[in-house]
Design a protein around this motif. Structure first.
Motif, PDB file in Angstrom:
ATOM      1  N   ASN A 146       0.817  -1.209   0.000  1.00  0.00           N
ATOM      2  CA  ASN A 146       0.000   0.000   0.000  1.00  0.00           C
ATOM      3  C   ASN A 146       0.851   1.260   0.000  1.00  0.00           C
ATOM      4  O   ASN A 146       0.534   2.247  -0.666  1.00  0.00           O
ATOM      5  CB  ASN A 146      -0.949   0.012   1.203  1.00  0.00           C
ATOM      6  CG  ASN A 146      -1.858   1.234   1.194  1.00  0.00           C
ATOM      7  OD1 ASN A 146      -2.736   1.362   0.349  1.00  0.00           O
ATOM      8  ND2 ASN A 146      -1.638   2.153   2.121  1.00  0.00           N
ATOM      9  N   ARG A 147       1.960   1.254   0.742  1.00  0.00           N
ATOM     10  CA  ARG A 147       2.861   2.414   0.767  1.00  0.00           C
ATOM     11  C   ARG A 147       3.299   2.777  -0.666  1.00  0.00           C
ATOM     12  O   ARG A 147       3.329   3.951  -1.042  1.00  0.00           O
ATOM     13  CB  ARG A 147       4.077   2.098   1.623  1.00  0.00           C
ATOM     14  CG  ARG A 147       5.122   3.221   1.661  1.00  0.00           C
ATOM     15  CD  ARG A 147       6.412   2.701   2.289  1.00  0.00           C
ATOM     16  NE  ARG A 147       6.210   2.352   3.676  1.00  0.00           N
ATOM     17  CZ  ARG A 147       6.456   3.175   4.697  1.00  0.00           C
ATOM     18  NH1 ARG A 147       6.909   4.390   4.480  1.00  0.00           N
ATOM     19  NH2 ARG A 147       6.265   2.761   5.931  1.00  0.00           N
ATOM     20  N   ASP A 148       3.600   1.750  -1.459  1.00  0.00           N
ATOM     21  CA  ASP A 148       4.031   1.998  -2.828  1.00  0.00           C
ATOM     22  C   ASP A 148       2.866   2.442  -3.708  1.00  0.00           C
ATOM     23  O   ASP A 148       3.023   3.282  -4.595  1.00  0.00           O
ATOM     24  CB  ASP A 148       4.672   0.738  -3.407  1.00  0.00           C
ATOM     25  CG  ASP A 148       5.837   0.261  -2.564  1.00  0.00           C
ATOM     26  OD1 ASP A 148       6.712   1.096  -2.250  1.00  0.00           O
ATOM     27  OD2 ASP A 148       5.868  -0.931  -2.198  1.00  0.00           O
ATOM     28  N   ARG A 149       1.705   1.875  -3.460  1.00  0.00           N
ATOM     29  CA  ARG A 149       0.535   2.262  -4.258  1.00  0.00           C
ATOM     30  C   ARG A 149       0.163   3.722  -4.015  1.00  0.00           C
ATOM     31  O   ARG A 149      -0.245   4.437  -4.949  1.00  0.00           O
ATOM     32  CB  ARG A 149      -0.656   1.335  -3.948  1.00  0.00           C
ATOM     33  CG  ARG A 149      -0.432  -0.096  -4.381  1.00  0.00           C
ATOM     34  CD  ARG A 149      -1.715  -0.903  -4.388  1.00  0.00           C
ATOM     35  NE  ARG A 149      -2.290  -1.101  -3.061  1.00  0.00           N
ATOM     36  CZ  ARG A 149      -1.956  -2.088  -2.241  1.00  0.00           C
ATOM     37  NH1 ARG A 149      -1.009  -2.960  -2.594  1.00  0.00           N
ATOM     38  NH2 ARG A 149      -2.542  -2.237  -1.065  1.00  0.00           N
ATOM     39  N   VAL A 150       0.283   4.181  -2.780  1.00  0.00           N
ATOM     40  CA  VAL A 150       0.008   5.593  -2.489  1.00  0.00           C
ATOM     41  C   VAL A 150       1.019   6.480  -3.211  1.00  0.00           C
ATOM     42  O   VAL A 150       0.665   7.503  -3.802  1.00  0.00           O
ATOM     43  CB  VAL A 150       0.031   5.852  -0.964  1.00  0.00           C
ATOM     44  CG1 VAL A 150      -0.042   7.348  -0.670  1.00  0.00           C
ATOM     45  CG2 VAL A 150      -1.136   5.127  -0.285  1.00  0.00           C
ATOM     46  N   ALA A 151       2.295   6.075  -3.206  1.00  0.00           N
ATOM     47  CA  ALA A 151       3.332   6.867  -3.869  1.00  0.00           C
ATOM     48  C   ALA A 151       3.155   6.890  -5.381  1.00  0.00           C
ATOM     49  O   ALA A 151       3.537   7.862  -6.043  1.00  0.00           O
ATOM     50  CB  ALA A 151       4.708   6.309  -3.504  1.00  0.00           C
ATOM     51  N   ASN A 152       2.574   5.815  -5.935  1.00  0.00           N
ATOM     52  CA  ASN A 152       2.403   5.699  -7.387  1.00  0.00           C
ATOM     53  C   ASN A 152       0.926   5.671  -7.772  1.00  0.00           C
ATOM     54  O   ASN A 152       0.517   4.953  -8.687  1.00  0.00           O
ATOM     55  CB  ASN A 152       3.110   4.438  -7.889  1.00  0.00           C
ATOM     56  CG  ASN A 152       4.602   4.484  -7.659  1.00  0.00           C
ATOM     57  OD1 ASN A 152       5.322   5.228  -8.318  1.00  0.00           O
ATOM     58  ND2 ASN A 152       5.078   3.693  -6.689  1.00  0.00           N
TER      59      ASN A 152
END
Length: 394
Positions: free
Chosen positions: A286-292
């Motif tokens: 999720n951390r990466d999905r928020v960033a991307n």
């Protein structure tokens, strides 16, 4: 020990025996007093003889002589007309307050009526009284004397900066979030003060404001800002901390997908035919999905546009992914879930006839407090309240 009146928790009327004098108008204060009326309190709404609560004329639409705006926030009350600016009206108001449990008012700070019904005078004269004052910005600070308008509160509290599409202008919430937020916290304040009075025998002065309550409702937006120092921006229907968690376009409209963890994301990707996205390092967590966010949404939208809302909702729901169509009010009030909850009730209005109302949204031991009486006509109960028949005449 003082009690809360005829407390009957399993009847759906836990405030039976509580008397409320409502000196407020427009929405925030009247919504508080309507909430107390729904819970069984006897609410006396005091209105000016000429026109009464201004929302009576806030239309169209109208149903009977009054605007539907007024009808939305005043059921279950008795209307008494008094000119509170006159000595006679003030004297009569004190007669009503003398045996009341609660007074609700939203007089503008510094106004003549606010000074006449100043809380220290009321609490000194009536020690058991709970006084609720609702304002725009609170009792202190440079804006304390500003008038209370919902849109102003939404703008000043930051709500409008968080609402709307990222590339569009700020917009207000679709509901009166400032007024209703203050109303709900105001009702909590009154109820907790009544509980304390049951222990101490003393009432108190309770205040809240449109501004304060909106700040309280920032929740994760505020804590995110405190942690990073970064001013958040509008995300449309998106979530600041979760992706994908927003409205998406189908071939015939929009629907929402709410993914709260990595397992649900992997399931979503499989169901829509993009299983490779779940292992893509840009989107795996999720951390990466928020960033991307933008890159992921581009991939999702490309596929989601190929089928209808109904098709996606059926497929994803069967696969265990939280999903829903975006319903309009006609669809909401025709939905079998709404019917099953019995939250829309009908009450007879003396002029308008059958009047539909959204009832109180809390149940007590399985019982929903019923909509007891229609919003009153202006001054409908003046004689009944001010000159009740003597016991000997009954």
């Amino acid at each position: 020990m003082p009690d809360l009146g005829d407390f009957t928790p399993r009847s759906g009327r836990p405030l039976a025996g509580i008397k409320v004098v409502d000196l407020s108008k427009i929405l925030a204060g009247p919504y508080v007093s309507m909430t107390l009326a729904d819970l069984g309190a006897d609410v006396i709404k005091v209105e000016h003889p000429e026109g009464g609560d201004p929302t009576r004329q806030w239309g169209p639409p109208f149903q009977g002589p009054d605007a539907t705006y007024y009808l939305a926030a005043n059921r279950g009350k008795r209307s008494v007309t008094l000119d509170l600016k006159s000595p006679e009206g003030q004297e009569t108001a004190h007669r009503l307050i003398a045996d009341a449990d609660v007074v609700v008012e939203n007089f503008r700070p510094g106004s003549g009526l606010q000074q006449v019904f100043e809380h220290t005078r009321l609490t000194e004269r009536y020690p058991r009284l709970v006084v609720l004052h609702i304002s725009a910005f609170g009792d202190h600070g440079p804006l304390r004397d500003e008038p209370g308008y919902d849109m102003v509160a939404q703008a000043m509290s930051g709500l409008m900066s968080l609402t709307g599409e990222a590339d569009g202008p700020p917009v207000k919430a679709g509901i009166a979030a400032g007024d209703l937020g203050a109303a709900l916290f105001g009702a909590i304040g009154v109820l907790s003060a009544l509980v304390e009075r049951a222990r101490t025998g003393l009432g108190q002065y309770v205040t809240t404001s449109l501004y304060e309550t909106q700040l309280a409702l920032h929740i994760n937006w505020a804590t995110g800002y405190f942690a990073t120092g970064q001013t958040p921006s509008r995300l449309g229907s998106g979530h600041p901390n979760l992706v994908p968690y927003q409205a998406y376009p189908a071939s015939d409209g929009h629907f929402v997908i709410a993914v709260g963890n990595n397992a649900l994301f992997a399931r979503l990707c499989t169901l829509i035919g993009l299983p490779e996205l779940a292992s893509d390092p840009r989107f795996a967590n999720n951390r990466d999905r928020v960033a991307n966010r933008d890159q992921l949404n581009t991939e999702l939208e490309r596929v989601l546009r190929t089928r209808t809302v109904a098709e996606w909702c059926a497929l994803l729901k069967e696969g265990g992914v939280p999903v829903a169509p975006i319903q309009n009010l006609a669809e909401v009030y025709e939905h079998p879930q709404t019917a099953a909850l019995d939250i829309v009730q009908t009450v007879d209005h003396p002029v308008a006839g059958p009047l539909r109302q959204v009832a109180f949204p809390v149940n007590y031991h399985g019982n929903r407090p019923p909509v007891r009486t229609a919003p009153p006509l202006l001054g409908e109960h003046t004689e009944e309240v001010l000159n009740p028949p003597s016991r000997s005449a009954q």
